[in-house]
Design a protein around this motif. Structure first.
Motif, mmCIF file in Angstrom:
data_model
loop_
_atom_site.group_PDB
_atom_site.id
_atom_site.type_symbol
_atom_site.label_atom_id
_atom_site.label_comp_id
_atom_site.label_asym_id
_atom_site.label_seq_id
_atom_site.Cartn_x
_atom_site.Cartn_y
_atom_site.Cartn_z
ATOM 1 N N TRP A 30 41.614 33.529 44.475
ATOM 2 C CA TRP A 30 42.557 33.809 43.405
ATOM 3 C C TRP A 30 41.740 33.925 42.129
ATOM 4 C CZ3 TRP A 30 47.509 35.099 42.567
ATOM 5 C CH2 TRP A 30 48.047 34.894 41.283
ATOM 6 N N ARG A 61 31.139 35.318 41.424
ATOM 7 C CA ARG A 61 32.349 35.436 40.599
ATOM 8 C C ARG A 61 32.378 36.761 39.839
ATOM 9 N NH1 ARG A 61 35.853 31.024 38.793
ATOM 10 N NH2 ARG A 61 36.812 32.873 37.910
ATOM 11 N N ALA A 95 45.310 38.138 42.890
ATOM 12 C CA ALA A 95 44.980 38.182 44.314
ATOM 13 C C ALA A 95 44.221 39.446 44.702
ATOM 14 C CB ALA A 95 46.247 38.041 45.139
ATOM 15 N N ALA A 114 27.590 32.022 48.251
ATOM 16 C CA ALA A 114 28.367 31.443 47.144
ATOM 17 C C ALA A 114 29.807 31.932 47.165
ATOM 18 C CB ALA A 114 27.712 31.781 45.805
ATOM 19 N N TYR A 129 41.814 40.035 46.527
ATOM 20 C CA TYR A 129 41.411 40.185 47.940
ATOM 21 C C TYR A 129 42.425 40.963 48.755
ATOM 22 C CZ TYR A 129 44.851 36.597 48.950
ATOM 23 O OH TYR A 129 46.029 35.901 49.042
ATOM 24 N N GLN A 130 43.653 41.036 48.277
ATOM 25 C CA GLN A 130 44.688 41.662 49.095
ATOM 26 C C GLN A 130 44.469 43.164 49.298
ATOM 27 O OE1 GLN A 130 48.486 40.452 47.549
ATOM 28 N NE2 GLN A 130 48.231 38.335 48.264
ATOM 29 N N ASN A 134 32.642 30.044 48.783
ATOM 30 C CA ASN A 134 33.102 28.798 48.188
ATOM 31 C C ASN A 134 33.838 29.037 46.876
ATOM 32 O OD1 ASN A 134 31.725 26.620 49.996
ATOM 33 N ND2 ASN A 134 30.248 28.271 49.701
ATOM 34 N N SER A 176 32.010 40.139 31.151
ATOM 35 C CA SER A 176 33.201 40.419 31.973
ATOM 36 C C SER A 176 34.291 41.095 31.132
ATOM 37 C CB SER A 176 33.702 39.158 32.669
ATOM 38 O OG SER A 176 33.969 38.140 31.762
ATOM 39 N N ASP A 177 34.367 40.771 29.861
ATOM 40 C CA ASP A 177 35.367 41.438 29.024
ATOM 41 C C ASP A 177 35.011 42.902 28.763
ATOM 42 O OD1 ASP A 177 36.665 39.050 29.023
ATOM 43 O OD2 ASP A 177 36.446 38.632 26.892
ATOM 44 N N ASP A 221 41.345 33.865 38.382
ATOM 45 C CA ASP A 221 42.241 33.245 37.393
ATOM 46 C C ASP A 221 42.688 34.216 36.313
ATOM 47 O OD1 ASP A 221 39.521 33.158 36.472
ATOM 48 O OD2 ASP A 221 40.197 31.876 34.845
ATOM 49 N N GLU A 222 42.048 35.377 36.229
ATOM 50 C CA GLU A 222 42.502 36.357 35.241
ATOM 51 C C GLU A 222 43.139 37.580 35.890
ATOM 52 O OE1 GLU A 222 39.599 37.047 32.155
ATOM 53 O OE2 GLU A 222 39.747 34.932 31.554
ATOM 54 N N PRO A 254 31.256 29.666 36.062
ATOM 55 C CA PRO A 254 30.933 30.229 34.742
ATOM 56 C C PRO A 254 32.128 30.172 33.794
ATOM 57 C CG PRO A 254 31.176 31.966 36.388
ATOM 58 C CD PRO A 254 31.207 30.665 37.127
ATOM 59 N N GLU A 299 37.112 30.494 44.759
ATOM 60 C CA GLU A 299 38.545 30.720 44.972
ATOM 61 C C GLU A 299 38.798 32.231 44.994
ATOM 62 O OE1 GLU A 299 40.515 28.500 45.729
ATOM 63 O OE2 GLU A 299 39.804 26.626 44.875
ATOM 64 N N ARG A 304 39.493 26.898 34.973
ATOM 65 C CA ARG A 304 39.276 28.329 35.147
ATOM 66 C C ARG A 304 39.086 28.701 36.608
ATOM 67 N NH1 ARG A 304 35.180 25.428 33.089
ATOM 68 N NH2 ARG A 304 33.107 25.762 33.946
ATOM 69 N N SER A 305 39.526 27.814 37.483
ATOM 70 C CA SER A 305 39.428 28.100 38.915
ATOM 71 C C SER A 305 40.580 27.416 39.638
ATOM 72 C CB SER A 305 38.080 27.601 39.453
ATOM 73 O OG SER A 305 37.941 27.893 40.817
ATOM 74 N N LEU A 306 41.420 28.250 40.268
ATOM 75 C CA LEU A 306 42.555 27.715 41.019
ATOM 76 C C LEU A 306 42.686 28.481 42.330
ATOM 77 C CD1 LEU A 306 43.659 28.524 37.866
ATOM 78 C CD2 LEU A 306 45.485 27.016 38.618
ATOM 79 N N SER A 307 43.201 27.827 43.316
ATOM 80 C CA SER A 307 43.575 28.547 44.524
ATOM 81 C C SER A 307 44.912 29.242 44.283
ATOM 82 C CB SER A 307 43.701 27.584 45.704
ATOM 83 O OG SER A 307 44.825 26.753 45.504
ATOM 84 N N GLU A 308 45.245 30.165 45.151
ATOM 85 C CA GLU A 308 46.504 30.888 45.001
ATOM 86 C C GLU A 308 47.684 29.908 45.089
ATOM 87 O OE1 GLU A 308 46.545 34.298 47.447
ATOM 88 O OE2 GLU A 308 48.296 35.180 46.449
ATOM 89 N N ARG A 355 35.154 39.601 40.100
ATOM 90 C CA ARG A 355 35.851 40.056 38.892
ATOM 91 C C ARG A 355 35.750 41.568 38.754
ATOM 92 N NH1 ARG A 355 37.016 37.145 34.210
ATOM 93 N NH2 ARG A 355 37.865 35.755 35.783
ATOM 94 N N LEU A 385 27.706 32.402 39.797
ATOM 95 C CA LEU A 385 28.122 33.343 38.762
ATOM 96 C C LEU A 385 28.106 34.769 39.285
ATOM 97 C CD1 LEU A 385 27.147 33.414 35.023
ATOM 98 C CD2 LEU A 385 27.123 35.495 36.383
ATOM 99 N N TYR A 414 30.958 23.362 49.302
ATOM 100 C CA TYR A 414 29.712 23.865 48.720
ATOM 101 C C TYR A 414 28.584 22.839 48.617
ATOM 102 C CZ TYR A 414 27.647 27.776 46.146
ATOM 103 O OH TYR A 414 26.874 28.828 45.743
#
Lengths: 313, 313, 313, 313, 313, 313
Positions: C64, C282, C70, C57, C72-73, C60, C247-248, C66-67, D238, C62, D175-179, C286, C279, D43
């Protein structure tokens, strides 16, 4: 409120959904032991639910066997599930051995529903105590002849290696071996027929029968069947036996030998497809029928005679 | 903290779960290319996940082939998935062709895991550049001989029409054609055996072998098998081949011809039932074994000889 | 044949499908350890495939966040699966402990993907050696506070009992206990919030944060979430946390504490429904992001400072 | 044989299972266009079957909307599936555009059932010809703002980028974007609310409504909903919207704007779980009801007035 | 806006996806009646969706039958689903009878898609009115010869008992009987071949053909096939017929007798596996082809001649 | 052979897997009646397996209720499945009524596990004989207020219409009605709260409680819950209650009223996803706990007092 009518109950929860008359412990010739042990680190799990699925399917099966008739009349008692242990397959096999000792002592013909194959070691050890000249017939896709697997000498992948250390065994349907198993078997030949070799016999199974002693324990790893017929198993190897080949071979064994117990293992029920479960239930019932008919065969070995006699109905 | 022990790692992620010794690129005779291309507007999709499922299943397969032995020792390298393109099957087939060019240039025997059947066109075009006398053996349920489908001449439904335009091809297992295909084939006969016709040969496959040239590319659309054995495919046509028929035919080809590459396509994994995936993995491995053994057959055509020589271990 | 073009490869097989630049071992700040250990005799199995499903999963997803951006860097290296052992959970936990020792020694921030919950004991024991003032935050539906289960003191059902014997732990989402656990916890109170109690805090999580030390290991048994959001787990208890609550809360911990490792366990993938897998992927990502940001918090304890410093990019 | 009785027929095969009185083409205000286009290399696939599943579910839905009443009385005609093309998403979107032109020319309020999101581009282009001041409301988890994806500028991952090039659009649930998308949106801000931002509005949706023009096309990518409510989609992210949030927002739009068409896309039916299909059917019907009520809003733009007038019943 | 192009429509929703030319009621020789009746208290349900699944699969089937050719040219009209009744199988069978009366009166060759087997009683009663010398060929795993089941004499488990009370019937594939059925059949022998007995005929089916009259109604309970080929049925009994055995037997009947109608019942679609649905669609189409060819056989009985003549195209 | 050890048995097969001490008939305060009646011609079937799935799940549930404690100590006896009848829902409801009469006569608090909703009519009729001032609380998505459905006045779609003819009833969660039901309810108002109306109460449920008499029978059609929490039901309507809303409402009723029996119906287990089954088991157990606590409430009506007294432990 007047005296209420007794409700109309559906079938009881036991193998074949038998009424008390044919399933009470004391009057039953056969005892069915569910062992949902599933300590499998290989591929697909799920044999935890094998016994449950067989029992569920068996309640929707006709108890009139179209080839063997009213098998249920000998009495088939379904035991509770054997509790599992988290201490590894060595301990679990010991627990199975004790349960078989207990069943034999009660004069029952034992049937075990698995569960992964490692549990068979305990069943065979117990049968061997009762039938010292025991041999084992394995139907399986895999040789299960590793010396150790994932650190354990009692893994499902080693069970026939352990069994062959204590009694003779013959194998049918084998079509998957590790390189180590292949080398070991080259050095230590064992009576073993792949599906292709079995079919080359064209129904003349004398060699298989001759390789077995008079008292036979059958261990049926359901992946011995082709996945077309039984996809619900952990490692479904193509090229296996079909329903008639497997059930007729067992019938041939029953005609010449005495079957003193058996197991049906490695059912891993599929979601939403009960065909495997139903076949496993029918096969178990067919094997019970053959086992019962086979009781009149062979000379008694050890203490079996009296128990069989007193246990028979 | 003292010097920590190295962890005990499980099998690597590649076809057959091979250690680096048998899967490094440079030392491997065979290269496996996953192509999860699934631009299918017909019936059931899902071949996107075919290569992933074959790889997953192959890691739980014994690498000792019970009929061919230690195939893995020739080295089998698993490439990353080929990236797909959204520009249609024509572009995708070109990408496949380039990847096969690249594999052949590296001296590898190429194996492609699909994905839908349209990708085969690129593989065959590449093989034909290397082996100018190439012929193709198709195992399939469908003729795939349409001239165009959903506006594209390079759809999966047209792939054998395109291939027959560039080299000879023979087909086994075909049992589903459109009316247009039936009429076209009446006017333009091609060597083609339905399951029924194949079985009527009773194992005498000379006519099939004679229809092929010395250098053979095999394209195995898994729906050539009966859905009993392989339900996990997009259009499961009843009446197909079984495991032994398919693998033995390939063995017979390998005994007489040189297999210069092959693909296994159209696996669409089922949810919760791995039997199809496992069969596809075993079939791929069996075919690799046959391909390797077949390398000693036939006269070299084109530039193959030197590459095969240098690539061999 | 002219010089062939290099093929266009798809994403590599690792967590988040990262290119070598962001996933090579040496340059990665984070190491992901898949542990598909599934020795579960309770209810539904299948956590054997949890790590595989999370990795699949994650490719597939992103990269990035969203909160958090990057993430992964910092570099995320995916290790091979840890080999399992058939000798029981005690041995398996030791193997996990050694693998964590090895990761910590290499200066990595460790992330474990399970697999059943029993493996957490080894992870925590290793973290405790490195961070002597460690505390544990458990997100879970079950207390896992039995003293023994199926004969083993190291069963998944006992893991927090064992952990609380060596370091403090706080628990959120707990809504299922055995009677024995309830009685034990009455006698030996532990910081524990059911979903209902957690919601009664109305976002003021000071009490939870205060119950934790500066160095925190998080163990996230995914059944802490409501089965609506994550049905793919072995014992899906109604009444759990949602995505934002979980997650919060982890974000709040990361804002005040230093997260020194974590695991995400008990994913049992469902057939044909990837929502749980996605999930989990993700959530893992996160949590990696939060863990990385948290590294600037708190005073160093033990030998962590230098390793963290040298391991950072 | 006497004069036979007419059989008692079940519901017809169309959206909501409507009798001819309420579903004949000529008398229907609304036209439903199924577009099972599924050229998805990401996916999970399966949107090929989305329209089929919505139609199937809709026949088991009450046609009395518990909040809007007897919506069906306006007439809802279900068209045949639009044939797909294998030439890529650019061609497919053109085919959709033509079909929308045809529906608008016939005075119908168009509803499209997808299928992957790429098809929306054609629908919006057609609506824009008819309603030059059109704006688009997107409910979605993903921004779909890539400039190109898998070589195509018309991939599902690019559809809102293409749409925003021709008309304004507002987005909710993202809630999902690429960089790259995140950077592009930073440079080119667009009205966009994540679930968290949407909830922070606490029901005061004026900002969203103000961002839209009077004539609104709604594109509802079902993954805008949380996977708890709709797991049957290709990339279940999610943290999404719930049933009431989504349907109430659409109601609020309908109260102030004129909805001139909409689509419901990216349903990928799950095996054996119809909850997603059923929700999609209910949502489609709810949106039809809102669209019909909204027709009395706003000044007419372009040629819409007369068509709407003549098409109304 | 210029004159819009007509959209390119996909296949219509009917059996085999036939254009109006080959599926309009008036011009069609064959009428297909879907009866999704599923009042089943035994084992697995789901035949409610059998007709829907057959129709769905049939649209993806080639309408060129590879053995019989362009069957569709005779015209095949698909009727709406027959509405079910909750008053029990007796009432439902009456409703089926009326629908068959209506189809025969319209000069159609009737085909019924089930649904559970109880509906066949009504079909046969209607056929018998039209063809007084009717006999029935049953393909099935179960005898269905109970006198009553769950209080009803018209249960699926009793349907052949009821049918044999009104006309002769022969049965093939039977391998599951209750004890009561076995005893009844011993006392009241009926022409019946188990799979084993059928195979013992080695293709010489004269005895089966001789047991039938000239006008034959075929009822094909799909569980007559082996579950390997058709797992999607309520009670999948091992040891059944394969595709070629079943379709060739029907071909042999068609070569000698006149088939005056048939049904295909007991398909219970599996989640996520369409192989059973597809086989059922192909079998239905094959049977239509055979039925059409058989119309030239035998002397007309009753009023059939004129209807057949006028109904033919 | 020495005296064999007794085997270690797993949990017995009954609700909650209770030992004989807490599940024997005579000493149990509560009786659980499984009624797998599934005569459903609407949408998805499968409630046949609802009771089986609840029992299976309940054995893996902690018997310590985290909110109510040791509920099991009152004794919970699981009866065999009630046999179904094929004569239609009218007859089946009578059979249920007799079974409830029998349970009440034995002094048990009755719990019924369904099965489709039509069976509730019989349960309520029996309870009404014992508690003449009975009222019914319905949790449901559907009004079930049709006068007739598929020819039967006793269909699941009519059950609350029939019940309201004999005693008062209040409904919560209703969000799906037919047009006829909407019109009937306009003319004949009944206490009914949709999810939206229920939430508007903000936890002040006095109006609901006031609408009920002192003796309450609760019928919980599980589709009253949102499909996010319980997807495993035949008609999963979006917009339903969550776990806490439903269980807290029942708790509130128990605090003020006497619950004299209840049912949990319409579970249709999903393949491969046990979350619904597990929730249903937990809800049943929670409701048993509330029912037991509620016994001390209210004045006794009719003959209940003595039975309750003698039945209590």
């Amino acid at each position: 409120m007047s005296n209420p009518t007794n409700p109309t109950w559906g079938l009881p929860w036991n193998f074949a959904g038998l009424d008390a008359e044919y399933s009470a412990f004391d009057s039953s010739r056969v005892a069915v032991l569910p062992v949902g042990y599933d300590f499998s680190t290989s591929y697909q799990g799920g044999t935890r639910w094998g016994p449950h699925a067989i029992l569920t399917a068996s309640r929707n099966m006709e108890v009139w066997d179209d080839e063997l008739g009213a098998t249920y009349q000998a009495g088939i008692h379904t035991l509770p599930e054997l509790e599992t242990t988290a201490l590894g397959p060595t301990d679990m096999a010991k627990r199975v051995e004790e349960a078989f000792d207990w069943m034999y002592a009660a004069g029952k013909l034992p049937v075990m529903l698995g569960g992964e194959h490692s549990i068979t070691a305990g069943a065979v050890r117990s049968a061997l105590k009762k039938y010292p000249k025991l041999s084992v017939l394995q139907l399986d896709a895999h040789a299960d002849m590793r010396d150790s697997y994932l650190d354990s000498p009692d893994s499902h992948a080693c069970v026939m290696r352990r069994i062959r250390e204590v009694c003779p065994a013959s194998s049918v349907g084998i079509r998957s071996l590790s390189e180590e198993e292949a080398q070991y078997l080259k050095a230590h030949p064992a009576p073993m027929w792949s599906t292709r070799q079995f079919r080359a016999l064209k129904g003349d199974w004398k060699a298989i029968l001759d390789s077995l002693s008079d008292d036979v324990f059958i261990t049926f790893d359901l992946d011995g069947l082709d996945p077309a017929y039984l996809p619900g198993t952990g490692t479904p190897e193509p090229g296996g036996l079909d329903w008639y080949e497997a059930s007729d071979l067992i019938g041939a064994v029953a005609a010449k030998k005495r079957i003193v117990g058996f197991d049906v293992v490695e059912l891993a029920p599929l979601p939403g497809n009960v065909a495997s479960d139903f076949l496993a239930a029918r096969m178990t019932y067919r094997m019970i029928g053959h086992m019962l008919k086979s009781q009149s065969n062979g000379a008694a070995s050890g203490s079996a005679k009296s128990a069989a006699a007193t246990g028979a109905r």
